[in-house]
Design a protein around this motif. Structure first.
Motif, PDB file in Angstrom:
ATOM      1  N   SER A   2       0.846  -1.205   0.000  1.00 20.56           N
ATOM      2  CA  SER A   2       0.000   0.000   0.000  1.00 20.56           C
ATOM      3  C   SER A   2       0.878   1.251   0.000  1.00 20.56           C
ATOM      4  O   SER A   2       1.858   1.344   0.727  1.00 20.56           O
ATOM      5  CB  SER A   2      -0.913  -0.056   1.218  1.00 20.56           C
ATOM      6  N   ARG A   4       0.847   5.146   0.779  1.00 21.89           N
ATOM      7  CA  ARG A   4      -0.015   5.990   1.613  1.00 21.89           C
ATOM      8  C   ARG A   4      -0.881   6.967   0.843  1.00 21.89           C
ATOM      9  O   ARG A   4      -2.064   7.096   1.084  1.00 21.89           O
ATOM     10  CB  ARG A   4       0.844   6.776   2.594  1.00 21.89           C
ATOM     11  N   CYS A   7      -3.705   5.241  -0.940  1.00 21.54           N
ATOM     12  CA  CYS A   7      -4.565   4.352  -0.172  1.00 21.54           C
ATOM     13  C   CYS A   7      -5.948   4.979   0.052  1.00 21.54           C
ATOM     14  O   CYS A   7      -6.058   6.112   0.500  1.00 21.54           O
ATOM     15  CB  CYS A   7      -3.889   4.039   1.156  1.00 21.54           C
ATOM     16  N   LYS A   8      -6.994   4.244  -0.319  1.00 21.02           N
ATOM     17  CA  LYS A   8      -8.395   4.651  -0.133  1.00 21.02           C
ATOM     18  C   LYS A   8      -8.796   5.861  -0.976  1.00 21.02           C
ATOM     19  O   LYS A   8      -9.856   6.456  -0.761  1.00 21.02           O
ATOM     20  CB  LYS A   8      -8.709   4.917   1.347  1.00 21.02           C
ATOM     21  N   VAL A  32      -4.629  -0.281  -7.821  1.00 21.89           N
ATOM     22  CA  VAL A  32      -5.387  -1.156  -6.916  1.00 21.89           C
ATOM     23  C   VAL A  32      -4.448  -1.745  -5.862  1.00 21.89           C
ATOM     24  O   VAL A  32      -4.754  -1.751  -4.667  1.00 21.89           O
ATOM     25  CB  VAL A  32      -6.104  -2.269  -7.719  1.00 21.89           C
ATOM     26  N   LYS A  33      -3.280  -2.211  -6.314  1.00 24.22           N
ATOM     27  CA  LYS A  33      -2.314  -2.788  -5.359  1.00 24.22           C
ATOM     28  C   LYS A  33      -1.887  -1.753  -4.326  1.00 24.22           C
ATOM     29  O   LYS A  33      -1.569  -2.094  -3.183  1.00 24.22           O
ATOM     30  CB  LYS A  33      -1.075  -3.291  -6.108  1.00 24.22           C
ATOM     31  N   ALA A  34      -1.858  -0.490  -4.725  1.00 26.17           N
ATOM     32  CA  ALA A  34      -1.437   0.577  -3.800  1.00 26.17           C
ATOM     33  C   ALA A  34      -2.564   0.972  -2.850  1.00 26.17           C
ATOM     34  O   ALA A  34      -2.389   1.828  -1.990  1.00 26.17           O
ATOM     35  CB  ALA A  34      -0.960   1.787  -4.580  1.00 26.17           C
ATOM     36  N   GLY A  35      -3.750   0.365  -3.019  1.00 26.02           N
ATOM     37  CA  GLY A  35      -4.846   0.602  -2.071  1.00 26.02           C
ATOM     38  C   GLY A  35      -5.917   1.561  -2.567  1.00 26.02           C
ATOM     39  O   GLY A  35      -6.813   1.934  -1.811  1.00 26.02           O
ATOM     40  N   ALA A  36      -5.826   1.983  -3.849  1.00 28.60           N
ATOM     41  CA  ALA A  36      -6.822   2.937  -4.378  1.00 28.60           C
ATOM     42  C   ALA A  36      -8.077   2.205  -4.858  1.00 28.60           C
ATOM     43  O   ALA A  36      -8.027   1.026  -5.196  1.00 28.60           O
ATOM     44  CB  ALA A  36      -6.212   3.722  -5.532  1.00 28.60           C
ATOM     45  N   HIS A  37      -9.220   2.943  -4.868  1.00 29.94           N
ATOM     46  CA  HIS A  37     -10.442   2.458  -5.516  1.00 29.94           C
ATOM     47  C   HIS A  37     -10.413   2.999  -6.935  1.00 29.94           C
ATOM     48  O   HIS A  37     -10.293   4.223  -7.110  1.00 29.94           O
ATOM     49  CB  HIS A  37     -11.689   2.981  -4.812  1.00 29.94           C
TER      50      HIS A  37
END
Ligand SMILES: Cc1cc2nc3c(=O)[nH]c(=O)nc-3n(C[C@H](O)[C@H](O)[C@H](O)COP(=O)(O)O)c2cc1C
Length: 402
Positions: A2, A4, A7-8, A32-37
């Motif tokens: 992720s 930062r 992320c999200k 996506v792997k980094a945590g984003a939608h």
């Protein structure tokens, strides 16, 4: 892993009918792997080149291809995606969609969303050289830039037509890096300028030989990215590495220690902090031969002299001006007596923070087992972290120190 700043975050990824559309799959995957939608919108032409299902499987979310789909989200609220976007990236963008955006057309889900979006927008063009160089395309880009859109310039190289030239989509990793840079712009280090040194330096023995070390540069580059992601303006002074210059940083390529020192001293009056992550070569040949030294019978000895100590020079610069800034963060790579040696270095160079690392374990590795030492603060032994995670920790400490 992720990341930062991603992320999200909700990223609307627009994909248009360029042959490079398949590279958008990698962009989506990295986000996506980094945590984003990631909400993907495809033009009709893009769906001719890559199946929407590919993006759906990668993002785990529905893909929008039709503004008028009664089962789709835009059939209920035609600007729903625009409303929730933290950032919109269109990669690749065709000459056609660029022209539509510059004209304010809203004839499909992508162009409609662009007009409605309030978040930052990034476009990454991809097309044949003649299309790219056409005055119409250049004018459309100028229009978008004047509205605050960030353009990730295409690269030169092999094009789908078989020709060589400018117009290749920038590498997916560079596009994701630009997304990080733009998302972080208003972070807690906004308005701050940080100089970071990275990589090894090389001292020439003759035109073909040099003395250097195993530093990969990854730690310094990770720090440059982490402070940039918090909004800092970054000057990255880098010795020779195999790494790509991060997006949105001012990149100064150097080879020798003297060049690195001069580049750092050049920016000193303007910076709030210096992070010395480079593995500077401490000694260099007393004389560098202009001609290649011939192989001869018997041994060969080389006289070595001390190279400048860059952080010592930064300290001297501050002291001469009685300044408290820039903040100095250094690294200590030790094979023994880690804490004691690092503490001595911290005091000798009047650093604000030192990151102590045991080598050779960290050289060339993606992980680091570091200890953070600050004057008048308890020593913090960190668990095994990736260099990206360690860089985030340092960026947080820098926010606090500044
Ligand atoms: C195989 C193929 C590859 C194409 N590649 C590109 C391209 O890289 N860049 C571009 O601007 N147009 C390219 N085009 C043309 C666009 O697909 C065409 O202009 C289309 O109308 C673009 O629609 P869109 O902007 O709505 O996606 C290509 C067309 C085909 C058939």
């Amino acid at each position: 892993m992720s990341i930062r700043v991603l992320c999200k975050q909700t990223i609307v990824l627009g994909v248009t009918g360029s042959i490079a559309a398949y590279k958008a799959v990698e962009i989506a995957s990295r986000l996506v792997k980094a945590g984003a939608h990631v909400d993907v919108i495809m033009t009709e032409a893009a769906t001719q080149l890559v199946a929407p299902l590919t993006f759906q499987a990668i993002t785990h979310r529905p893909v929008t291809t039709d503004l008028f789909d009664p089962r789709g989200e835009l059939g209920i609220d035609h600007v729903a995606l625009a409303k929730r976007a933290d950032l919109m990236a269109i990669a690749p963008i065709t000459a056609n969609t660029l022209a539509k955006l510059a004209q304010g057309l809203a004839d499909n889900a992508l162009t409609t969303t662009f007009l409605a979006v309030e978040s930052p927008v990034i476009v990454a063009p991809a097309m044949e050289s003649h299309m790219w160089l056409h005055p119409s395309t250049q004018r459309n880009l100028d229009t978008l830039q004047a509205w605050g859109t960030t353009v990730v310039e295409p690269e030169s190289g092999h094009l789908a037509s078989g020709a060589e030239g400018v117009g290749r989509l920038a590498e997916p990793v560079s596009i994701v890096d630009t997304i990080r840079f733009v998302l972080g712009r208003d972070g807690p280090l906004a308005g701050r300028h940080v100089a970071v040194t990275a990589g090894p330096t090389r001292e020439a023995i003759d035109p073909v030989r040099y003395i250097s070390n195993h530093s990969s540069g990854r730690m310094g580059y990770a720090v440059a990215e982490a402070v940039r992601d918090l909004g800092a303006r970054v000057t990255l002074v880098s010795g020779p590495t195999a790494l790509r210059a991060p997006a949105g940083v001012e990149f100064v390529a150097v080879t020798s220690t003297h060049e690195m020192r001069d580049a750092v001293l050049d920016v000193l009056p303007d910076v709030d902090a210096v992070v010395g992550a480079a593995a500077v070569t401490d000694y260099g040949p007393a004389v560098s031969s202009e001609q290649k030294i011939k192989k001869a019978e018997g041994g060969f000895s080389l006289e070595l002299v001390h190279n400048p100590d860059i952080l010592m020079d930064v300290k001297a610069w501050k002291e001469a001006r009685e300044r408290t800034h820039p903040i100095i963060i250094g690294f200590a790579a030790e094979t023994e007596n880690l804490i004691e040696n690092a503490q001595n270095k911290l005091v000798r160079k009047r650093m604000d923070l030192i990151v102590a690392n045991l080598v050779p374990a960290t050289f060339g590795s993606d992980r680091s087992q570091a200890t953070l030492i600050q004057v008048d603060q308890p020593v913090e032994r960190l668990p095994s972290l990736t260099k990206t995670e360690l860089a985030d920790k340092l960026a947080d400490r820098l926010v606090y120190l500044l």
